[in-house]
Design an enzyme around this catalytic site. Structure first.
Site, PDB file in Angstrom:
ATOM      1  N   LEU A   9      65.863 -13.888  62.967  1.00  0.00           N
ATOM      2  CA  LEU A   9      66.601 -12.694  63.383  1.00  0.00           C
ATOM      3  C   LEU A   9      66.027 -11.486  62.644  1.00  0.00           C
ATOM      4  CD1 LEU A   9      68.870 -12.123  65.346  1.00  0.00           C
ATOM      5  CD2 LEU A   9      70.494 -12.383  63.487  1.00  0.00           C
ATOM      6  N   HIS A  10      64.788 -11.126  62.994  1.00  0.00           N
ATOM      7  CA  HIS A  10      64.088 -10.004  62.371  1.00  0.00           C
ATOM      8  C   HIS A  10      64.483  -8.711  63.080  1.00  0.00           C
ATOM      9  CE1 HIS A  10      61.153  -9.704  65.702  1.00  0.00           C
ATOM     10  NE2 HIS A  10      61.447 -10.991  65.825  1.00  0.00           N
ATOM     11  N   LEU A  11      63.816  -7.632  62.771  1.00  0.00           N
ATOM     12  CA  LEU A  11      64.209  -6.304  63.262  1.00  0.00           C
ATOM     13  C   LEU A  11      64.334  -6.224  64.783  1.00  0.00           C
ATOM     14  CD1 LEU A  11      64.900  -3.408  62.494  1.00  0.00           C
ATOM     15  CD2 LEU A  11      62.479  -2.867  62.602  1.00  0.00           C
ATOM     16  N   ALA A  14      67.206  -8.526  66.015  1.00  0.00           N
ATOM     17  CA  ALA A  14      68.501  -7.964  65.625  1.00  0.00           C
ATOM     18  C   ALA A  14      68.833  -6.750  66.482  1.00  0.00           C
ATOM     19  CB  ALA A  14      68.488  -7.586  64.143  1.00  0.00           C
ATOM     20  N   GLU A  83      60.567 -13.588  72.931  1.00  0.00           N
ATOM     21  CA  GLU A  83      59.382 -13.532  72.086  1.00  0.00           C
ATOM     22  C   GLU A  83      58.372 -14.653  72.341  1.00  0.00           C
ATOM     23  OE1 GLU A  83      60.724 -13.352  68.086  1.00  0.00           O
ATOM     24  OE2 GLU A  83      61.665 -11.417  68.374  1.00  0.00           O
TER      25      GLU A  83
END
Length: 84
Positions: A9-11, A14, A83
């Site tokens: 849950l990176h930038l 998120a 992704e």
């Protein structure tokens, strides 16, 4: 639900989650346990979870469109935030 995307849950993930949650009037909370739930509408709070790939998160929604909100958030996780 489990964080499946490689970067967790990176930038960007998120941000996608917060934007999706903001589309609903329901209160949407997410976290690693019953006592540490944060608002899914707050990108800063989501980043503070530090949810890496393989993390198990609990999701709770309360309000008039809670069912739809849960479905939309679950879809994001299932699609690995677009992704992969």
């Amino acid at each position: 639900m489990e964080v499946q995307n490689r970067l967790g849950l990176h930038l960007r993930a998120a941000s996608a989650l917060a934007q999706t949650a903001a589309q609903f009037s329901s209160k949407i909370m997410i976290g690693t346990g019953k006592d540490d739930l944060v608002s899914a509408k707050s990108m800063t709070s989501l980043m503070m979870l530090g949810a890496a790939q393989g993390s198990r998160l609990k999701l709770r929604a309360e309000g008039p469109d809670a069912k739809e909100a849960l479905k939309a958030v679950q879809q994001l996780f299932d699609e690995k935030f677009g992704e992969e």
